[in-house]
Motif scaffolding. Structure first.
Motif, PDB file in Angstrom:
ATOM      1  N   ARG A 287       0.771  -1.317   0.250  1.00 24.88           N
ATOM      2  CA  ARG A 287      -0.159  -0.013  -0.013  1.00 24.88           C
ATOM      3  C   ARG A 287       0.808   1.401   0.191  1.00 24.88           C
ATOM      4  NH1 ARG A 287      -2.428  -0.826   4.547  1.00 24.88           N
ATOM      5  NH2 ARG A 287      -3.797  -2.239   3.785  1.00 24.88           N
ATOM      6  N   SER A 288       1.826   1.131   0.728  1.00 31.29           N
ATOM      7  CA  SER A 288       2.812   2.244   0.589  1.00 31.29           C
ATOM      8  C   SER A 288       3.692   2.375  -0.681  1.00 31.29           C
ATOM      9  CB  SER A 288       3.746   2.346   1.720  1.00 31.29           C
ATOM     10  OG  SER A 288       4.870   1.189   1.519  1.00 31.29           O
ATOM     11  N   LEU A 289       3.580   1.530  -1.485  1.00 31.24           N
ATOM     12  CA  LEU A 289       4.234   1.826  -2.604  1.00 31.24           C
ATOM     13  C   LEU A 289       3.063   2.047  -4.011  1.00 31.24           C
ATOM     14  CD1 LEU A 289       6.878  -1.297  -2.647  1.00 31.24           C
ATOM     15  CD2 LEU A 289       7.235   1.114  -2.235  1.00 31.24           C
ATOM     16  N   GLY A 290       1.910   2.222  -3.389  1.00 31.40           N
ATOM     17  CA  GLY A 290       0.882   2.478  -4.439  1.00 31.40           C
ATOM     18  C   GLY A 290      -0.073   1.410  -4.914  1.00 31.40           C
ATOM     19  N   TRP A 291       0.072   0.407  -4.134  1.00 32.60           N
ATOM     20  CA  TRP A 291      -0.777  -0.813  -4.584  1.00 32.60           C
ATOM     21  C   TRP A 291      -2.133  -0.928  -3.539  1.00 32.60           C
ATOM     22  CZ3 TRP A 291       0.307  -3.271  -9.045  1.00 32.60           C
ATOM     23  CH2 TRP A 291       1.580  -3.184  -9.616  1.00 32.60           C
ATOM     24  N   ARG A 292      -3.182  -1.184  -4.265  1.00 36.84           N
ATOM     25  CA  ARG A 292      -4.419  -1.389  -3.694  1.00 36.84           C
ATOM     26  C   ARG A 292      -4.871  -2.930  -3.771  1.00 36.84           C
ATOM     27  NH1 ARG A 292      -8.387   2.567  -5.736  1.00 36.84           N
ATOM     28  NH2 ARG A 292      -8.307   1.212  -7.479  1.00 36.84           N
ATOM     29  N   GLY A 293      -5.353  -3.308  -2.713  1.00 35.81           N
ATOM     30  CA  GLY A 293      -5.841  -4.951  -2.629  1.00 35.81           C
ATOM     31  C   GLY A 293      -5.685  -5.645  -1.364  1.00 35.81           C
ATOM     32  N   ARG A 294      -5.765  -6.985  -1.485  1.00 36.30           N
ATOM     33  CA  ARG A 294      -5.632  -7.713  -0.224  1.00 36.30           C
ATOM     34  C   ARG A 294      -4.612  -8.691  -0.616  1.00 36.30           C
ATOM     35  NH1 ARG A 294      -9.729  -8.656   3.160  1.00 36.30           N
ATOM     36  NH2 ARG A 294      -7.986  -9.447   4.252  1.00 36.30           N
ATOM     37  N   VAL A 295      -4.039  -8.992   0.538  1.00 34.34           N
ATOM     38  CA  VAL A 295      -3.001 -10.080   0.862  1.00 34.34           C
ATOM     39  C   VAL A 295      -3.434 -11.106   1.838  1.00 34.34           C
ATOM     40  CG1 VAL A 295      -0.684 -10.950   1.021  1.00 34.34           C
ATOM     41  CG2 VAL A 295      -1.010  -8.953  -0.095  1.00 34.34           C
ATOM     42  N   VAL A 296      -3.992 -12.155   1.639  1.00 33.75           N
ATOM     43  CA  VAL A 296      -4.363 -13.173   2.646  1.00 33.75           C
ATOM     44  C   VAL A 296      -3.663 -14.611   2.731  1.00 33.75           C
ATOM     45  CG1 VAL A 296      -6.633 -12.016   2.220  1.00 33.75           C
ATOM     46  CG2 VAL A 296      -6.153 -13.953   0.940  1.00 33.75           C
ATOM     47  N   ALA A 297      -3.972 -15.357   3.719  1.00 33.63           N
ATOM     48  CA  ALA A 297      -3.375 -16.816   3.686  1.00 33.63           C
ATOM     49  C   ALA A 297      -4.541 -17.698   3.736  1.00 33.63           C
ATOM     50  CB  ALA A 297      -2.518 -16.657   5.186  1.00 33.63           C
ATOM     51  N   THR A 298      -3.999 -18.667   3.189  1.00 33.19           N
ATOM     52  CA  THR A 298      -4.761 -19.848   3.395  1.00 33.19           C
ATOM     53  C   THR A 298      -4.644 -20.443   4.924  1.00 33.19           C
ATOM     54  OG1 THR A 298      -3.235 -21.441   2.469  1.00 33.19           O
ATOM     55  CG2 THR A 298      -4.757 -20.470   0.895  1.00 33.19           C
ATOM     56  N   PRO A 299      -5.241 -21.703   5.227  1.00 36.70           N
ATOM     57  CA  PRO A 299      -5.071 -22.189   6.717  1.00 36.70           C
ATOM     58  C   PRO A 299      -3.537 -22.494   7.169  1.00 36.70           C
ATOM     59  CG  PRO A 299      -7.244 -23.039   5.766  1.00 36.70           C
ATOM     60  CD  PRO A 299      -6.437 -22.377   4.585  1.00 36.70           C
ATOM     61  N   THR A 300      -2.883 -23.078   6.026  1.00 40.21           N
ATOM     62  CA  THR A 300      -1.484 -23.859   6.402  1.00 40.21           C
ATOM     63  C   THR A 300      -0.422 -23.270   5.390  1.00 40.21           C
ATOM     64  OG1 THR A 300      -2.488 -25.663   7.667  1.00 40.21           O
ATOM     65  CG2 THR A 300      -0.032 -25.749   6.986  1.00 40.21           C
TER      66      THR A 300
END
Length: 237
Positions: A209-222
């Motif tokens: 986000r600080s570099l100008g990107w918008r979106g989500r980063v998420v994890a699967t359970p493991t």
């Protein structure tokens, strides 16, 4: 790029060139990656979750895949994009990829991703298990190159390894994740010290986000982290 960084990158490239014939054992959870039926089922379930999420990014006109490897993700991209450009530093991996995917609308480029700039003609850039091989000092420069390959409104999707020893081979260890390198062994016993930077989703999302990107980063359970992003006009505070 410093001499030490260049040497680490070259070792990583050498490792993946040598590993190309056995790489898919990792995806299939075979040999040294076999941890039993329950593990294999969970792995496949999480992998399919990420694949479904990538498919939801389609349809696309022209996708660029960085570090395309042996083709696990190229085959998905070939189903959602009219054209795919698949880039890898390993001709051995590209040969396996071409044989697996067998699609006329996929073109292949053998190139060092640290040196190869791409024209801004792609509406999707994808990289699977590559971001963790970008040295920390090259992080911002890498994302600038990604931005430079995208048309306005284009998207980025990536998947990578979560920090868990259950993802790698039984005879591998993750001794000190903060080092940014790990030691990896091939089936024939050869060992390589390669670049491996594990990212925590929330921290990575904030940095992007600080570099100008918008979106989500998420994890699967493991096993995995994944993200879907687009470039904004200005960094988001």
């Amino acid at each position: 790029m410093s001499r030490d960084e260049r040497a680490a990158i070259e070792r990583t490239i050498a490792y993946y060139r040598a590993r190309a014939p056995e790489y898919d054992e990792w995806y299939r959870r075979e040999g040294r990656y076999d941890r039993g039926a329950a593990h294999r089922h969970a792995w496949r379930d999480e992998l399919q979750r990420v694949e479904r999420r990538l498919r939801a990014e389609g349809p696309r006109e022209h996708a660029l895949e960085l570090a395309c490897g042996t083709g696990h993700w190229t085959r998905v991209l070939a189903q959602i994009a009219r054209r795919v450009t698949a880039v890898d530093a390993s001709p051995e991996a590209i040969r396996s990829n071409r044989e697996r995917v067998g699609a006329g609308h996929v073109s292949y480029v053998v190139a060092d991703l640290y040196d190869e700039a791409r024209a801004p003609v792609h509406d999707l850039v994808f990289f699977g298990f590559w971001l963790s091989h970008v040295p920390s000092a090259r992080f911002e420069a890498f994302w600038e190159r990604v931005a430079g390959a995208l048309v306005p409104g284009g998207r980025v999707f990536f998947v990578d390894s979560a920090l868990t020893p259950e993802s790698t081979a039984r005879d591998h260890t993750i001794d000190d994740p903060a080092r940014g390198t790990v030691r990896r062994r091939l089936n024939d016993g050869r060992e390589f010290e390669i670049v491996k930077v594990f990212h925590e989703p929330a921290v990575l999302e904030a940095r992007l986000r600080s570099l100008g990107w918008r979106g989500r980063v998420v994890a699967t359970p493991t096993f995995f982290i994944h993200g879907a992003l687009e470039r904004t006009a200005q960094p988001v505070q």
